[in-house]
Design an enzyme around this catalytic site. Structure first.
Site, mmCIF file in Angstrom:
data_model
loop_
_atom_site.group_PDB
_atom_site.id
_atom_site.type_symbol
_atom_site.label_atom_id
_atom_site.label_comp_id
_atom_site.label_asym_id
_atom_site.label_seq_id
_atom_site.Cartn_x
_atom_site.Cartn_y
_atom_site.Cartn_z
ATOM 1 N N ARG A 99 -12.010 -29.794 1.109
ATOM 2 C CA ARG A 99 -13.442 -30.039 0.998
ATOM 3 C C ARG A 99 -13.905 -29.878 -0.441
ATOM 4 O O ARG A 99 -13.198 -29.338 -1.295
ATOM 5 C CB ARG A 99 -14.238 -29.098 1.898
ATOM 6 C CG ARG A 99 -14.249 -27.627 1.449
ATOM 7 C CD ARG A 99 -15.330 -26.873 2.197
ATOM 8 N NE ARG A 99 -15.351 -25.438 1.964
ATOM 9 C CZ ARG A 99 -15.972 -24.844 0.949
ATOM 10 N NH1 ARG A 99 -16.578 -25.569 0.017
ATOM 11 N NH2 ARG A 99 -15.978 -23.517 0.844
ATOM 12 N N ASP A 197 -17.659 -16.083 -8.764
ATOM 13 C CA ASP A 197 -18.010 -17.290 -8.008
ATOM 14 C C ASP A 197 -18.683 -18.275 -8.962
ATOM 15 O O ASP A 197 -18.066 -18.754 -9.893
ATOM 16 C CB ASP A 197 -18.896 -16.899 -6.820
ATOM 17 C CG ASP A 197 -18.919 -17.946 -5.728
ATOM 18 O OD1 ASP A 197 -18.889 -19.147 -6.043
ATOM 19 O OD2 ASP A 197 -19.007 -17.580 -4.537
#
Length: 286
Positions: A99, A197
């Site tokens: 993805r 992140d």
């Protein structure tokens, strides 16, 4: 080093995997997404108005385009949403089990789009550069969780995160060609402090990093020195970006995915007004 400026809840939400805050100066709105719920959110801080659009696939990132509309990093590739709401594929390359994840627009208007496997298999993801005329170059082909990407104010450095490495890496970047080289670690997140992140770069060239399972935002100077730590009330902090008319407000996305204990603000969009000074982000030139 640790600061506790007052945060505010910009949007009280229950995003499964909130990500990718991006300020759109053309509309005066913040764009952000919920990856696993396949949703694009907008938020206008001047009016409080919010919008929500569902996508047909899981979405890893959304960015403004130069002539209006949006570019979307989707499960099966990169798509364009025109101002009249028409969707079309720019580059489609579906890979079973993979993805889209975070993406960023470079100073030259190209899109740097990341992917990862759903099972987070080591080396199963990529980082690719997509130009407005749909020339696609795979820059990295052995990424695990492709995440934060950003450039120094002069465009000579590119920062990048492959989350499981715990590193914020830096490349030399040629603004004229988009070529990168000389990958090395800028900083490493220590064990127990969470995982890096999303990231954003401010006007001083400092790198702000969201810490997944770290309940904090950190800022690193261009030489890799940690100079600010901002604790937050949610464990899964996913990304941050400066927004507002003067680019002084830091917007922060968060996630509920995988949490077992209750955290009332997990999945919400937070903001810390007047925290710093961002750099205007280029729009995708396609």
């Amino acid at each position: 080093m640790t600061n506790t400026p007052a945060y505010e809840v910009a949007v009280h939400a229950e995003a499964t995997l909130g990500e990718g805050p991006t300020w759109d100066p053309a509309t005066g709105r913040l764009l952000w997404i919920d990856i696993l719920s396949s949703r694009i959110h907008t938020y206008d801080p001047a009016t409080g108005r919010r919008t929500l659009r569902r996508t047909e696939q899981h979405i890893g990132a959304v960015k403004p385009r130069t002539d209006g509309g949006l570019v979307l990093n989707l499960r099966d590739g990169v798509g364009l949403l025109d101002p009249d709401d028409t969707f079309r594929w720019l580059h489609r390359e579906p890979v079973p089990g993979r993805r889209a994840n975070d993406a960023a627009v470079a100073p030259d208007g190209s899109l740097w789009a990341g992917t990862m496997r759903y099972d987070e298999a080591t080396g199963g993801g990529t980082l690719s550069r997509i130009t407005p005329d749909c020339r696609v170059t795979t820059v990295l082909d052995d990424v695990t969780v492709s995440n934060g990407t950003g450039w120094s104010p002069d465009g000579r450095r590119m920062y990048y995160i492959d989350t499981p490495t715990r590193r914020i890496d830096v490349f030399d970047h040629d603004p004229a060609t988009g070529a990168v080289s000389g990958r090395r670690a800028l900083a490493e997140i220590e064990e127990g402090a969470g995982y890096p992140d999303g990231l954003t770069v401010d006007a001083d060239g400092c790198v702000w990093v969201a810490l997944w399972d770290g309940a904090a935002i950190r800022r690193y100077t261009p030489d890799g020195t940690l100079d600010r730590v901002i604790p937050l009330p949610v464990p899964r902090v996913t990304a941050c970006a400066f927004g507002g008319p003067a680019l002084t407000d830091l917007y922060i996305t968060t996630a509920r995915a995988g949490l077992t204990a209750p955290h009332p603000l997990a999945g919400s969009l937070l903001v810390i007004p007047g925290l710093g000074k961002g750099v205007a982000q280029p729009a995708f030139a396609g």
